[in-house]
Design an enzyme around this catalytic site. Structure first.
Site, PDB file in Angstrom:
ATOM      1  N   THR A  93      56.174  45.875  11.635  1.00  0.00           N
ATOM      2  CA  THR A  93      55.823  47.248  11.265  1.00  0.00           C
ATOM      3  C   THR A  93      54.415  47.593  11.736  1.00  0.00           C
ATOM      4  O   THR A  93      53.444  46.904  11.426  1.00  0.00           O
ATOM      5  CB  THR A  93      55.893  47.405   9.734  1.00  0.00           C
ATOM      6  OG1 THR A  93      57.208  47.056   9.283  1.00  0.00           O
ATOM      7  CG2 THR A  93      55.560  48.825   9.312  1.00  0.00           C
ATOM      8  N   GLU A  94      54.310  48.669  12.523  1.00  0.00           N
ATOM      9  CA  GLU A  94      53.016  49.193  12.994  1.00  0.00           C
ATOM     10  C   GLU A  94      52.165  48.122  13.693  1.00  0.00           C
ATOM     11  O   GLU A  94      50.936  48.147  13.637  1.00  0.00           O
ATOM     12  CB  GLU A  94      52.236  49.811  11.837  1.00  0.00           C
ATOM     13  CG  GLU A  94      53.022  50.861  11.049  1.00  0.00           C
ATOM     14  CD  GLU A  94      53.409  52.089  11.875  1.00  0.00           C
ATOM     15  OE1 GLU A  94      52.688  52.389  12.846  1.00  0.00           O
ATOM     16  OE2 GLU A  94      54.418  52.733  11.544  1.00  0.00           O
ATOM     17  N   LEU A  95      52.837  47.186  14.363  1.00  0.00           N
ATOM     18  CA  LEU A  95      52.194  46.082  15.093  1.00  0.00           C
ATOM     19  C   LEU A  95      51.319  45.200  14.200  1.00  0.00           C
ATOM     20  O   LEU A  95      50.389  44.538  14.688  1.00  0.00           O
ATOM     21  CB  LEU A  95      51.357  46.602  16.286  1.00  0.00           C
ATOM     22  CG  LEU A  95      52.108  47.270  17.434  1.00  0.00           C
ATOM     23  CD1 LEU A  95      51.175  47.488  18.624  1.00  0.00           C
ATOM     24  CD2 LEU A  95      53.336  46.498  17.871  1.00  0.00           C
ATOM     25  N   TRP A 114      48.023  48.611  14.762  1.00  0.00           N
ATOM     26  CA  TRP A 114      47.631  49.540  15.823  1.00  0.00           C
ATOM     27  C   TRP A 114      47.137  50.869  15.257  1.00  0.00           C
ATOM     28  O   TRP A 114      46.951  51.834  15.995  1.00  0.00           O
ATOM     29  CB  TRP A 114      48.752  49.741  16.830  1.00  0.00           C
ATOM     30  CG  TRP A 114      49.989  50.506  16.387  1.00  0.00           C
ATOM     31  CD1 TRP A 114      50.298  50.967  15.135  1.00  0.00           C
ATOM     32  CD2 TRP A 114      51.072  50.909  17.236  1.00  0.00           C
ATOM     33  NE1 TRP A 114      51.505  51.617  15.138  1.00  0.00           N
ATOM     34  CE2 TRP A 114      52.005  51.593  16.422  1.00  0.00           C
ATOM     35  CE3 TRP A 114      51.354  50.761  18.585  1.00  0.00           C
ATOM     36  CZ2 TRP A 114      53.201  52.127  16.926  1.00  0.00           C
ATOM     37  CZ3 TRP A 114      52.536  51.277  19.082  1.00  0.00           C
ATOM     38  CH2 TRP A 114      53.444  51.951  18.267  1.00  0.00           C
TER      39      TRP A 114
END
Length: 402
Positions: A146-148, A300
């Site tokens: 999730t979301e890097l 990120w």
């Protein structure tokens, strides 16, 4: 040949309907179906359908030469089934070309990797099952959290699940003098390979493309090719990672974003020594140059590339902790509605809406939020969570009596 790795995140949360204190104990359906349908259909017309059509065109125009990767969240797949089967079919057509790689993530697009190894693994397994069901038995080899979100310990968990590689952010405070344009390995389990986002060139497309105050506006293909050719010849892979909604939603069609993407592959293939590869192809063809040490989780999001977009203030931490206090009890309950709501309440967006960051990233947070303020987001979520807690406890009592 050096290569460009295009990766797109495809995600929409199930947004919660306005839920008052007086609804607790009375109304057990939390999801704003009208808003969720409206958002999916709007973004489908502006982004998903035209961009999928464009990628199909490029894949057919450059057979075997143009490739991309997606991670499609489980909650987004659920909404495609419910509200946008035409979008699902267009993704299925893309994957059937053999030039599109699908990555695994958490089914709920959750932050479970930060809280519960067991829930994290269960959510990953559910996501893998959905990919198999929707994409002809597809079995991914690469993970994208999730979301890097990534750390050494999270990478070790991912490797233990059998994945050969993972994607994350090329955060400056982690890389230091190193370049993101190489393959790295996990510091605790070197078998796991790591691709790092080149945030400068990725964000030139994702965030700055239509910004008329940007010093390099407008971003043309010629300009982007010049920047690509300036990458030192020893650096082998350029990782361009971004939200899929970049195309048509965050950057409207009027900015020229679709024309830019339509022209880019030809320019890359004819005017640079780069090609295009999927993440698993990069891992197969390139050896890690070094280990990447990430003792504290990165992401990120925002300027800090840390977790403060979702966790860190009192509102977020209270909601997050109260939710995961229910994990053991929820796992004993065999009720499809409880399990559905448990999944959807974990989605990271709910905590993102509670962010009180009002500095450089405040506008971005408010753009994505359906609430007037972080406090409204918190109150609405906690009202829903209070009702969910009552339901979970009641179901647990029923199970004990039985």
């Amino acid at each position: 040949m050096r290569t460009i790795c295009f990766y797109f995140q495809v995600h929409q949360p199930y947004r919660i309907k306005p839920y008052r204190f007086f609804d607790i104990g009375d109304d057990h359906y939390y999801w704003d179906d009208f808003l969720n349908r409206s958002v999916i259909r709007k973004v489908a017309q502006k982004s998903y359908l035209p961009m999928n059509s464009l990628l199909q065109e490029l894949i057919e125009r450059y057979p075997g030469k143009f490739k991309v990767a997606f991670s499609i969240s489980g909650v987004f797949m659920d909404q495609m089934e419910q509200f946008a089967p035409d979008v699902l079919e267009s993704f299925q057509r893309l994957v059937s070309t053999g030039q599109v790689e699908l990555l695994t993530e958490t089914n709920s697009h959750s932050l479970s990797s930060l809280k519960s190894k067991d829930e994290f693994k269960k959510s990953v397994d559910r996501h893998k099952e959905k990919l198999k069901r929707h994409f002809g038995g597809y079995e991914p080899k690469v993970f994208r959290n999730t979301e890097l979100i990534y750390s050494d310990e999270i990478g070790e968990m991912i490797s233990g699940m059998g994945f050969e590689g993972v994607l994350t952010e090329g955060a400056k405070h982690v890389l230091g003098w190193k370049s993101p344009n190489y393959v790295y390995s996990n510091a605790l389990d070197p078998k796991l390979k790591v691709l790092l986002k080149n945030f400068q060139l990725s964000d030139d497309i994702a965030f700055r493309f239509g910004n008329k105050t940007w010093s390099d506006y407008p971003l043309t293909v010629d300009k982007f090719i010049k920047w690509i050719n300036a990458i030192p010849k020893s650096e082998q892979v350029l990782n361009l990672f971004m939200d899929y909604e970049t195309f048509g939603e965050h950057q409207w069609a009027e900015t020229g974003i679709f024309e830019f993407m339509r022209s880019l592959p030809e320019a890359v293939l004819s005017r640079t020594n780069f090609g295009f590869s999927t993440p698993s192809e990069v891992f197969a063809e390139s050896k890690p140059v070094d280990m990447i040490h990430v003792p504290v989780p990165i992401s990120w999001a925002d300027e800090e590339r840390d977790l403060t977009a979702w966790l860190g203030n009192d509102l977020q931490d209270e909601a997050f902790d109260r939710l995961y206090e229910l994990e053991k009890m929820v796992n004993t309950i065999d009720d499809p509605e409880i399990q559905r709501d448990w999944t959807y309440l974990q989605t990271s967006d709910h905590f993102y809406y509670m962010s009180t960051k009002f500095a450089s990233d405040g506008d971005i947070h408010s753009y994505f939020s359906p609430y007037d303020s972080p406090y409204d987001a918190f109150i609405n979520y906690m009202n829903v969570l209070s009702d969910f807690i009552l339901r979970v406890k009641e179901k647990a009592k029923e199970k004990d009596k039985a």
